[in-house]
Design an enzyme around this catalytic site. Structure first.
Site, PDB file in Angstrom:
ATOM      1  N   GLU A  80      14.866   2.068  18.606  1.00  0.00           N
ATOM      2  CA  GLU A  80      14.042   3.247  18.904  1.00  0.00           C
ATOM      3  C   GLU A  80      13.198   3.086  20.167  1.00  0.00           C
ATOM      4  O   GLU A  80      12.785   4.076  20.771  1.00  0.00           O
ATOM      5  CB  GLU A  80      13.127   3.581  17.717  1.00  0.00           C
ATOM      6  N   ASP A 104      12.844   7.476   9.610  1.00  0.00           N
ATOM      7  CA  ASP A 104      11.751   7.751  10.545  1.00  0.00           C
ATOM      8  C   ASP A 104      11.698   6.662  11.616  1.00  0.00           C
ATOM      9  O   ASP A 104      10.878   6.727  12.526  1.00  0.00           O
ATOM     10  CB  ASP A 104      10.414   7.801   9.784  1.00  0.00           C
ATOM     11  N   CYS A 109       8.889  -2.524   3.016  1.00  0.00           N
ATOM     12  CA  CYS A 109       8.504  -3.918   3.279  1.00  0.00           C
ATOM     13  C   CYS A 109       8.353  -4.089   4.792  1.00  0.00           C
ATOM     14  O   CYS A 109       8.855  -3.277   5.567  1.00  0.00           O
ATOM     15  CB  CYS A 109       9.574  -4.863   2.733  1.00  0.00           C
ATOM     16  N   PRO A 110       7.656  -5.140   5.223  1.00  0.00           N
ATOM     17  CA  PRO A 110       7.535  -5.370   6.668  1.00  0.00           C
ATOM     18  C   PRO A 110       8.844  -5.915   7.234  1.00  0.00           C
ATOM     19  O   PRO A 110       9.691  -6.401   6.471  1.00  0.00           O
ATOM     20  CB  PRO A 110       6.426  -6.429   6.759  1.00  0.00           C
ATOM     21  N   ASP A 134      10.054  -6.810  -4.947  1.00  0.00           N
ATOM     22  CA  ASP A 134       9.035  -7.363  -4.049  1.00  0.00           C
ATOM     23  C   ASP A 134       8.872  -8.824  -4.446  1.00  0.00           C
ATOM     24  O   ASP A 134       8.724  -9.114  -5.643  1.00  0.00           O
ATOM     25  CB  ASP A 134       7.706  -6.582  -4.226  1.00  0.00           C
ATOM     26  N   LYS A 137       0.831  -1.222   0.000  1.00  0.00           N
ATOM     27  CA  LYS A 137       0.000   0.000   0.000  1.00  0.00           C
ATOM     28  C   LYS A 137       0.859   1.263   0.000  1.00  0.00           C
ATOM     29  O   LYS A 137       0.614   2.191  -0.765  1.00  0.00           O
ATOM     30  CB  LYS A 137      -0.929  -0.016   1.228  1.00  0.00           C
ATOM     31  N   ILE A 138       1.875   1.293   0.865  1.00  0.00           N
ATOM     32  CA  ILE A 138       2.675   2.522   0.999  1.00  0.00           C
ATOM     33  C   ILE A 138       3.644   2.662  -0.170  1.00  0.00           C
ATOM     34  O   ILE A 138       3.729   3.719  -0.814  1.00  0.00           O
ATOM     35  CB  ILE A 138       3.423   2.540   2.362  1.00  0.00           C
ATOM     36  N   HIS A 146       9.649   8.387  14.304  1.00  0.00           N
ATOM     37  CA  HIS A 146       8.475   7.542  14.004  1.00  0.00           C
ATOM     38  C   HIS A 146       7.180   8.375  13.948  1.00  0.00           C
ATOM     39  O   HIS A 146       6.224   8.110  14.684  1.00  0.00           O
ATOM     40  CB  HIS A 146       8.347   6.411  15.037  1.00  0.00           C
ATOM     41  N   THR A 201      11.249   4.436   6.238  1.00  0.00           N
ATOM     42  CA  THR A 201      10.097   4.819   7.081  1.00  0.00           C
ATOM     43  C   THR A 201       9.326   3.566   7.492  1.00  0.00           C
ATOM     44  O   THR A 201       8.172   3.680   7.893  1.00  0.00           O
ATOM     45  CB  THR A 201       9.152   5.789   6.338  1.00  0.00           C
ATOM     46  N   SER A 202       9.974   2.381   7.369  1.00  0.00           N
ATOM     47  CA  SER A 202       9.225   1.145   7.668  1.00  0.00           C
ATOM     48  C   SER A 202       9.499   0.626   9.077  1.00  0.00           C
ATOM     49  O   SER A 202       8.690   0.838   9.971  1.00  0.00           O
ATOM     50  CB  SER A 202       9.520   0.079   6.624  1.00  0.00           C
ATOM     51  N   ARG A 203      10.603  -0.057   9.262  1.00  0.00           N
ATOM     52  CA  ARG A 203      10.982  -0.530  10.593  1.00  0.00           C
ATOM     53  C   ARG A 203      12.498  -0.439  10.697  1.00  0.00           C
ATOM     54  O   ARG A 203      13.225  -0.755   9.753  1.00  0.00           O
ATOM     55  CB  ARG A 203      10.543  -1.990  10.820  1.00  0.00           C
TER      56      ARG A 203
HETATM   57  P1  NAD Z   1       1.817  -3.861   2.860  1.00  0.00           P
HETATM   58  O1  NAD Z   1       1.602  -5.162   3.583  1.00  0.00           O
HETATM   59  O2  NAD Z   1       0.678  -3.271   2.101  1.00  0.00           O
HETATM   60  O3  NAD Z   1       3.062  -3.989   1.856  1.00  0.00           O
HETATM   61  C1  NAD Z   1       4.266  -4.611   2.200  1.00  0.00           C
HETATM   62  C2  NAD Z   1       4.898  -5.105   0.906  1.00  0.00           C
HETATM   63  O4  NAD Z   1       6.186  -5.637   1.240  1.00  0.00           O
HETATM   64  C3  NAD Z   1       4.093  -6.241   0.228  1.00  0.00           C
HETATM   65  O5  NAD Z   1       3.888  -5.942  -1.136  1.00  0.00           O
HETATM   66  C4  NAD Z   1       4.991  -7.464   0.401  1.00  0.00           C
HETATM   67  O6  NAD Z   1       4.883  -8.386  -0.676  1.00  0.00           O
HETATM   68  C5  NAD Z   1       6.363  -6.800   0.440  1.00  0.00           C
HETATM   69  N1  NAD Z   1       7.384  -7.680   0.997  1.00  0.00           N
HETATM   70  C6  NAD Z   1       7.262  -8.732   1.843  1.00  0.00           C
HETATM   71  N2  NAD Z   1       8.451  -9.318   2.042  1.00  0.00           N
HETATM   72  C7  NAD Z   1       9.352  -8.624   1.293  1.00  0.00           C
HETATM   73  C8  NAD Z   1      10.737  -8.757   1.061  1.00  0.00           C
HETATM   74  N3  NAD Z   1      11.451  -9.760   1.631  1.00  0.00           N
HETATM   75  N4  NAD Z   1      11.344  -7.874   0.251  1.00  0.00           N
HETATM   76  C9  NAD Z   1      10.634  -6.885  -0.358  1.00  0.00           C
HETATM   77  N5  NAD Z   1       9.304  -6.714  -0.180  1.00  0.00           N
HETATM   78  C10 NAD Z   1       8.677  -7.574   0.632  1.00  0.00           C
HETATM   79  O7  NAD Z   1       2.342  -2.860   3.986  1.00  0.00           O
HETATM   80  P2  NAD Z   1       2.277  -1.259   3.973  1.00  0.00           P
HETATM   81  O8  NAD Z   1       0.982  -0.823   4.571  1.00  0.00           O
HETATM   82  O9  NAD Z   1       2.682  -0.750   2.649  1.00  0.00           O
HETATM   83  O10 NAD Z   1       3.388  -0.928   5.076  1.00  0.00           O
HETATM   84  C11 NAD Z   1       4.759  -1.207   4.847  1.00  0.00           C
HETATM   85  C12 NAD Z   1       5.518  -1.074   6.150  1.00  0.00           C
HETATM   86  O11 NAD Z   1       5.493   0.290   6.567  1.00  0.00           O
HETATM   87  C13 NAD Z   1       4.875  -1.813   7.344  1.00  0.00           C
HETATM   88  O12 NAD Z   1       5.296  -3.162   7.383  1.00  0.00           O
HETATM   89  C14 NAD Z   1       5.365  -1.039   8.531  1.00  0.00           C
HETATM   90  O13 NAD Z   1       6.545  -1.659   9.014  1.00  0.00           O
HETATM   91  C15 NAD Z   1       5.708   0.332   7.965  1.00  0.00           C
HETATM   92  N6  NAD Z   1       4.893   1.426   8.543  1.00  0.00           N
HETATM   93  C16 NAD Z   1       5.543   2.485   9.108  1.00  0.00           C
HETATM   94  C17 NAD Z   1       4.804   3.535   9.647  1.00  0.00           C
HETATM   95  C18 NAD Z   1       5.480   4.759  10.265  1.00  0.00           C
HETATM   96  O14 NAD Z   1       4.808   5.558  10.931  1.00  0.00           O
HETATM   97  N7  NAD Z   1       6.772   4.968  10.073  1.00  0.00           N
HETATM   98  C19 NAD Z   1       3.412   3.495   9.611  1.00  0.00           C
HETATM   99  C20 NAD Z   1       2.792   2.401   8.998  1.00  0.00           C
HETATM  100  C21 NAD Z   1       3.536   1.358   8.468  1.00  0.00           C
END
Ligand code: NAD
Length: 335
Positions: free
Chosen positions: A263, A258, A205-206, A174, A154-155, A295, A232-234
């Protein structure tokens, strides 16, 4: 449902109270972070509500179960801080907020990308100091640059769309490529090719065992000289020590974060009057080409409103014996 809300800040109360006018739960706010030492505060609460830096490991889960908790409702999409096997063993249901505003996170990602390379953070301080010189503030055009997106969910997909608007060419990695993303001109590559070709690499990615330290010393040996890395993920997607080495010898030209591996000891707290003991984090802060936010990518009015509604909606569904569709189960994650 009686719900103990851990890590509750004033903004959490505001949006949860507003949403609760529709749900009518009994909310008990706690500033404490949930872990095995504080789990006893949830005794007698059927519902427990947590955020990303609460630790819901096996020991915590055991205590929650002993205190009568039956539902853990997460104010987040990510659930890497929850021991799902322990939840299942103790018959505690887990529900999350899968999508509250991917736009919030995607837009913050782009804000960081722009700010770090146009040196907006430094320019702002200079102008306030009466220093109007431009030396040291040189940036580059994003147009025609190649952006590498790791994770096109999604992001990542929204980041790709925004960056197309800047005139960038987009590469993605991906394991589950998405045809909708391909349809607007994004080319999927294997990870090594993406690392070697892109001017900017942004992580969406997660955090899983597969993605832990996906940007490490070996990956940084493959990137273009002067690459920009954005996370901005983890935090643990990046090996921070390897990144510091690459900043020192110029292999990384810009770094925007982020999130940070450790953290949990820092973010969401006001530590301005204390000594920061984390030397790795302190080292990061010394680089002029590093920009860090704590964050806050999710932190918009729209996102907080959606988080509150889904979090309490998940509790309402559980209390009424309905599926919310937001349940997180160990089988689904493994499967
Ligand atoms: P999502 O589940 O919609 O998308 C994650 C994508 O990562 C999927 O398309 C999946 O196939 C892909 N993926 C899985 N394993 C992978 C790998 N080994 N290599 C590459 N890609 C891989 O999730 P999203 O809603 O887009 O969110 C993504 C991440 O953003 C979340 O997991 C979370 O950690 C992070 N996040 C951060 C904040 C913030 O405030 N900083 C807020 C929300 C989410």
């Amino acid at each position: 449902m009686r719900i103990a809300v851990f890590s509750a800040r004033a903004y959490d109360r505001r949006f949860l109270d507003e949403a609760n006018e529709r749900h009518g739960h009994e909310l008990h706010y706690l500033e404490a972070r949930l872990d095995a030492n504080t789990a006893a505060l949830a005794d007698g609460y059927e519902g427990v509500c947590v955020f990303v830096n609460d630790t819901v490991d096996a020991a915590t889960m055991e205590q929650l179960a002993a205190g009568g908790t039956r539902l853990l409702t997460l104010r987040s999409a990510g659930y890497n801080h929850v021991d799902l096997a322990a939840a299942e063993a103790h018959d505690i249901a887990v529900a999350r907020v899968p999508a509250y505003s991917p736009y919030a996170v995607a837009e913050h990602t782009v804000a960081l990308m722009l700010a770090v390379q146009r040196k907006i953070h430094r320019a702002h301080n200079r102008v306030r100091d009466g220093n109007f010189a431009l030396d040291g503030l040189l940036g580059f055009d994003l147009r025609n640059k190649r952006i590498g997106i790791i994770g096109t969910g999604k992001i990542g997909m929204i980041v790709a769309r925004i960056m197309r608007g800047f005139g960038c060419s987009i590469r993605a990695y991906d394991p589950y490529p998405n045809d909708d993303v391909r349809d607007f001109g994004v080319r999927y590559e294997d990870l090594d090719t993406l690392l070697g070709e892109c001017d900017v690499i942004t992580l969406h990615c997660p955090l899983t065992p597969d993605t832990h330290h996906i940007i490490d010393e070996a990956a940084l040996r493959k990137t273009k000289p002067g690459v920009m890395i954005v996370n901005t993920s983890r935090g643990a997607l990046i090996d921070t020590k390897a990144v510091i080495d690459a900043l020192k010898d110029g292999r990384i030209g810009h770094l925007a974060l982020d999130v940070y591996e450790e953290e949990g000891d820092l973010f969401f707290e006001d530590l301005s009057d204390t000594v920061i003991r984390d030397d790795v984090f302190s080292r990061l802060l010394t680089f002029p080409n590093v920009l860090i936010t704590a964050h806050q990518a999710f932190f918009t009015e729209e996102a907080l409103r959606n988080i509150a509604e889904s979090t309490l909606g998940n509790a309402s569904a559980f209390a009424e014996g309905r599926a919310s569709g937001n349940e997180v189960r160990i089988q689904a994650v493994r499967g």
